[in-house]
Design an enzyme around this catalytic site. Structure first.
Site: not given
Length: 357
Positions: A117, A138, A180, A220, A230, A234, A238, A241, A245, A258
């Site tokens: 956990r 993330k 990026e 960032k 997000e 935030r 993206n 992106h 993606h 990427h």
């Protein structure tokens, strides 16, 4: 050594940026741990695993090496690392060290978020791209139907960034990381963007690289601290992106890096932005920078419908509309929703006139 503090809803952590830090990981940890599992990949292990292990006692550290590449962000690798953590005797007082790029960081972080956990982990990035993925918490793995669809928000306890590890990066990974940085500049700082778009990324001094990384990480950090999960701004991270993606999933993970996919995605977002706001937003300068630095500026023949269906499965999609991060001006990101039909026409044009071989 440069330090940047990041505040989250659960705890704060420090990004340490400098040279030769990999040799002192044990002394840079926020506290002592019962046992440690270093997760790295088959490429990074050859270069830096022993350097990191040397600062620990032999009986307190275990290693798990995954295949290099985006394909390792899978449910199978996730399960295998959970199994190894159990076999190594890790417990709630243990630590996972993610030694590698974004794939290792995302995968090892998700293992840490779910093992018993949740246990502590730290990021030890070894790519330029990971300056972005290692900060913000993330963590995720991919599904064959989409990127990062299985994951969590789970901040690390530290980020220890030894830029000497970037010296062994192949050219395509340098391109991936700098895309990026350019993204962060587009959504925040016209001057930073101008500096980056004049950079020959294969011939950058350590001093300049640290400066670029520090600026990118600060962008960032500021956004993550304002919107950790997000709910609002935030999402601006993206930029580029949504299409990126979809390209990665359609072409097959690992065919394009990427960052290379993000660079193409930014071109599409700039096309939409320039049309909507009727102004020039450096799209031509970005294309020239991409060409100068050997980014892919053409694509194989692709189906716009297939790409749009991938975009619709993205985590950010609302109802049947596809939200895109655009720019009203450099440094001013906005979220605009497009219907399937609207975006289909724009994507057809983009694929046919801009990026098709």
């Amino acid at each position: 050594m440069t330090e940047i503090n990041v505040q989250t809803s659960t705890h704060s952590y420090t990004v340490k940026l400098g040279e030769k830090l990999r040799y002192d990981i044990r002394f840079l940890l926020p506290k002592n741990y019962h046992s440690i599992m270093i997760v790295t990949d088959s490429v990074v292990a050859k270069h830096y695993l022993e350097d990191v292990k040397k600062s620990f006692k032999a009986n307190e550290v275990h290693t798990a090496i995954i295949p290099a590449g985006e394909q390792s962000k899978s449910i199978q690798q996730f399960y295998e690392l959970q199994t190894k953590a159990i076999q190594f005797g890790l417990n709630r007082h243990s630590l996972i060290i993610a030694l590698g790029g974004g794939v290792v960081g995302d995968l090892a972080g998700f293992v840490a978020a779910t093992f018993m956990r949740g246990i502590d982990y730290i990021q030890v990035p070894t790519t330029i791209l990971a300056h972005d993925s290692s900060v913000g918490g993330k963590v995720a793995i991919n599904h064959e139907l989409g990127k990062n669809l299985i994951g969590n928000f789970y901040p690390p306890r530290a980020v220890i960034y030894d830029i000497e590890t970037l010296e062994t990066l192949p050219a395509h990974e340098v391109r991936s990381g700098y895309a990026e940085l350019v993204k962060e500049a587009f959504i925040s700082d016209k001057d930073f963007l101008g500096e980056l778009l004049q950079t020959d990324i294969q011939h950058v001094s350590n001093e300049t690289l640290i400066n670029h990384l520090q600026k990118g990480i600060q962008v960032k950090t500021d956004i993550v601290e304002a919107d950790e999960r997000e709910a609002g701004m935030r999402k601006y991270l993206n930029f580029g992106h949504t299409l990126a993606h979809a390209l990665e999933a359609e072409l097959g993970y690992g065919v394009m890096t990427h960052g290379e996919a993000v660079a193409v995605g930014m071109l599409f977002a700039l096309q939409l932005s320039e049309k909507k706001y009727n102004q020039t937003l450096c799209k031509d300068k970005l294309i020239q920078w991409m060409k100068n630095n050997h980014y892919p500026t053409t694509l194989p023949k692709l189906s716009s419908d297939r790409l749009l269906n991938k975009m619709k499965s993205d985590k950010k999609v609302i109802h049947d509309n596809i939200p895109m991060i655009l720019l009203s001006e450099i440094g001013q990101a906005v979220t605009i929703e497009f219907s399937y039909e609207e975006l289909s026409k724009e994507l057809e044009y983009f694929l046919g006139e801009v990026c098709q071989t």
